[in-house]
Design a protein around this motif. Structure first.
Motif, mmCIF file in Angstrom:
data_model
loop_
_atom_site.group_PDB
_atom_site.id
_atom_site.type_symbol
_atom_site.label_atom_id
_atom_site.label_comp_id
_atom_site.label_asym_id
_atom_site.label_seq_id
_atom_site.Cartn_x
_atom_site.Cartn_y
_atom_site.Cartn_z
ATOM 1 N N PHE A 37 14.540 62.553 45.337
ATOM 2 C CA PHE A 37 15.568 62.011 46.239
ATOM 3 C C PHE A 37 14.886 61.171 47.308
ATOM 4 C CE2 PHE A 37 18.135 62.300 50.124
ATOM 5 C CZ PHE A 37 19.371 61.874 49.658
ATOM 6 N N VAL A 38 15.325 59.914 47.462
ATOM 7 C CA VAL A 38 14.711 59.055 48.465
ATOM 8 C C VAL A 38 15.586 59.041 49.725
ATOM 9 C CG1 VAL A 38 15.711 56.892 47.536
ATOM 10 C CG2 VAL A 38 13.619 56.817 48.908
ATOM 11 N N ARG A 39 14.952 59.261 50.891
ATOM 12 C CA ARG A 39 15.691 59.504 52.131
ATOM 13 C C ARG A 39 15.988 58.207 52.902
ATOM 14 N NH1 ARG A 39 13.094 63.831 55.658
ATOM 15 N NH2 ARG A 39 15.267 64.165 56.240
ATOM 16 N N HIS A 40 16.302 57.145 52.179
ATOM 17 C CA HIS A 40 16.550 55.847 52.815
ATOM 18 C C HIS A 40 17.696 55.125 52.101
ATOM 19 C CE1 HIS A 40 12.625 56.439 54.724
ATOM 20 N NE2 HIS A 40 12.220 56.840 53.534
ATOM 21 N N THR A 41 18.273 54.123 52.784
ATOM 22 C CA THR A 41 19.408 53.390 52.201
ATOM 23 C C THR A 41 19.050 51.924 51.927
ATOM 24 O OG1 THR A 41 20.297 52.855 54.385
ATOM 25 C CG2 THR A 41 21.094 54.886 53.362
ATOM 26 N N SER A 42 17.747 51.608 51.926
ATOM 27 C CA SER A 42 17.351 50.219 51.632
ATOM 28 C C SER A 42 16.184 50.171 50.646
ATOM 29 C CB SER A 42 17.008 49.470 52.921
ATOM 30 O OG SER A 42 16.065 50.174 53.689
ATOM 31 N N CYS A 43 16.069 51.206 49.819
ATOM 32 C CA CYS A 43 15.139 51.201 48.684
ATOM 33 C C CYS A 43 15.732 52.132 47.627
ATOM 34 C CB CYS A 43 13.725 51.623 49.102
ATOM 35 S SG CYS A 43 13.608 53.278 49.813
ATOM 36 N N ALA A 94 20.546 49.155 46.981
ATOM 37 C CA ALA A 94 20.436 50.620 47.032
ATOM 38 C C ALA A 94 21.693 51.288 46.484
ATOM 39 C CB ALA A 94 20.156 51.081 48.457
ATOM 40 N N ALA A 95 22.839 50.567 46.510
ATOM 41 C CA ALA A 95 24.063 51.105 45.911
ATOM 42 C C ALA A 95 24.054 50.961 44.389
ATOM 43 C CB ALA A 95 25.292 50.399 46.486
ATOM 44 N N MET A 96 23.343 49.932 43.892
ATOM 45 C CA MET A 96 23.335 49.638 42.457
ATOM 46 C C MET A 96 22.274 50.402 41.686
ATOM 47 S SD MET A 96 23.708 45.501 42.589
ATOM 48 C CE MET A 96 24.088 45.299 40.850
ATOM 49 N N LEU C 46 28.371 57.566 46.572
ATOM 50 C CA LEU C 46 27.297 56.748 47.149
ATOM 51 C C LEU C 46 26.656 57.471 48.329
ATOM 52 C CD1 LEU C 46 28.200 52.956 47.607
ATOM 53 C CD2 LEU C 46 26.626 53.993 45.987
ATOM 54 N N ILE C 47 25.339 57.300 48.454
ATOM 55 C CA ILE C 47 24.639 57.614 49.691
ATOM 56 C C ILE C 47 24.428 56.271 50.377
ATOM 57 C CG2 ILE C 47 22.534 58.533 50.719
ATOM 58 C CD1 ILE C 47 23.693 60.784 49.287
ATOM 59 N N GLN C 48 24.945 56.112 51.598
ATOM 60 C CA GLN C 48 24.768 54.833 52.275
ATOM 61 C C GLN C 48 24.595 55.000 53.782
ATOM 62 O OE1 GLN C 48 24.262 51.592 52.086
ATOM 63 N NE2 GLN C 48 23.931 51.584 49.866
ATOM 64 N N GLU C 49 24.291 53.891 54.436
ATOM 65 C CA GLU C 49 24.093 53.915 55.882
ATOM 66 C C GLU C 49 25.380 54.345 56.589
ATOM 67 O OE1 GLU C 49 22.065 50.555 57.984
ATOM 68 O OE2 GLU C 49 23.702 50.781 59.404
ATOM 69 N N ASN C 50 25.222 55.277 57.537
ATOM 70 C CA ASN C 50 26.388 55.807 58.252
ATOM 71 C C ASN C 50 26.455 55.298 59.691
ATOM 72 O OD1 ASN C 50 24.270 57.097 59.413
ATOM 73 N ND2 ASN C 50 24.832 59.157 58.743
ATOM 74 N N ALA C 51 25.667 54.266 60.024
ATOM 75 C CA ALA C 51 25.628 53.804 61.416
ATOM 76 C C ALA C 51 26.654 52.692 61.655
ATOM 77 C CB ALA C 51 24.222 53.313 61.760
ATOM 78 N N GLY C 117 24.644 58.848 54.838
ATOM 79 C CA GLY C 117 25.905 59.568 54.732
ATOM 80 C C GLY C 117 26.336 59.628 53.275
ATOM 81 N N ILE C 118 27.222 60.584 52.948
ATOM 82 C CA ILE C 118 27.724 60.747 51.581
ATOM 83 C C ILE C 118 29.148 60.184 51.519
ATOM 84 C CG2 ILE C 118 28.201 62.402 49.739
ATOM 85 C CD1 ILE C 118 26.343 64.397 51.198
ATOM 86 N N TYR C 119 29.372 59.282 50.568
ATOM 87 C CA TYR C 119 30.650 58.579 50.481
ATOM 88 C C TYR C 119 31.256 58.670 49.082
ATOM 89 C CZ TYR C 119 29.247 56.311 54.836
ATOM 90 O OH TYR C 119 28.855 56.077 56.121
ATOM 91 N N LEU C 120 32.581 58.677 49.037
ATOM 92 C CA LEU C 120 33.280 58.335 47.815
ATOM 93 C C LEU C 120 33.657 56.863 47.921
ATOM 94 C CD1 LEU C 120 35.394 60.173 45.479
ATOM 95 C CD2 LEU C 120 36.556 58.203 46.475
ATOM 96 N N PHE C 121 33.321 56.083 46.894
ATOM 97 C CA PHE C 121 33.644 54.663 46.855
ATOM 98 C C PHE C 121 34.851 54.508 45.917
ATOM 99 C CE2 PHE C 121 31.424 50.197 46.529
ATOM 100 C CZ PHE C 121 32.613 49.585 46.909
#
Lengths: 138, 138, 138
Positions: A37-43, A94-96, C46-51, C117-121
């Motif tokens: 599990f990678v703890r980032h949203t841009s890789c 990172a979403a794809m 999706l795991i994505q930026e939550n900021a 953050g954890i998301y449903l897309f």
């Protein structure tokens, strides 16, 4: 059984860390599953061909064309641009591509195919220190 | 508890193997997680709609247009071409779609939704024999 | 240890449910892995930026352009259209983004990074009630 791997990156592209993972898993003689599990949203994390390095540069170049920097006119609809032209494309990539991977372990060996390597795919231009959590369960 | 599934493919497209998986999981009355992992870098695992077969051909056709063969002028920037015009696009699609899936098991039954089937998505033109490792854990 | 989360959606976009997940995982003091699985073929996890919320609207808009509705002339090759112009694009997006996620748990805490953050897309236009199965294993 858990460990953190740190992968130093210097620009967009694939960074292999298969050897670090196999060295850690090796010795456990049971069957199980390795979660990465990678703890980032841009890789991203990728399993990809480890034979011809051109596969890695082709992957980087394809995704750079599919999701170009926000300075590209076709991307002018994007609004999250204040962290640089490579930031929002990094979130899209990172979403794809995977944030987590699950790899079975058989008799203490990762069930990777002959040509499969484990990579971190860096989507940002600046150097980064990336953290991957590994969990081995039975 | 582990098993290998072999899926024979004959060209690009989706090959369902839900029944093989449910037959193997059935009988275990506990809760757990099924991990599926495909040991190749030019095909993918997909959960997709199992009702209308047109969904499957539409998926194949969409990804064929998004990532055309390297003979297409728009793909002339790719360099890994010696294994055929469908090879590098196959690696790209394998990066965009899952190499591993994790499906919860509830009281011995896969937690698939009503319309969800499990597919191998073949990205190569030539016939292949594809290996999927399944691991069932509690 | 399993639970079902229900997420109500009202149109395409990202719906965060990190807090529901952390509340459920919290209290278990062991290491383990959380598996999330969405029981549908027209939405994603999706795991994505939550900021910055602009990241979420940018993601929705990018994928809407990459995979436009079937009323768009560029999508006229698609045949599965009787469930509406947003249906087949929803299946395609569901193929490109995760149906399952695996997140390590360390000392009873999800190993999410600071900005994750954890998301449903949701990929459909009409309101939906979406079911996500969570399984926590050691």
């Amino acid at each position: 059984m858990q460990i953190d791997f740190t992968i130093s990156t210097s620009g967009q592209g694939l960074y292999e860390f298969t050897r670090d993972v196999t060295r850690w898993v090796h010795g456990n003689r049971d069957n199980g599953v390795l979660t990465l599990f990678v703890r980032h949203t841009s890789c991203s994390l990728l399993i990809q061909e480890n034979a011809d390095p051109e596969v890695q540069s082709d992957l980087r170049n394809f995704f750079h064309r599919l999701v170009p920097p926000t300075t590209d006119p076709t991307m002018s609809f994007l609004t999250h641009t204040y962290e640089g032209p490579d930031d929002m494309p990094a979130h899209i990539k990172a979403a794809m591509m995977p944030v987590s991977l699950a790899i079975p372990v058989t008799d203490g060996r990762l069930a990777l195919g002959t040509w499969q390597g484990i990579y971190l795919f860096e989507h940002r231009n600046a150097p980064h220190s990336r953290h991957v959590v590994a969990h081995l369960s039975r």
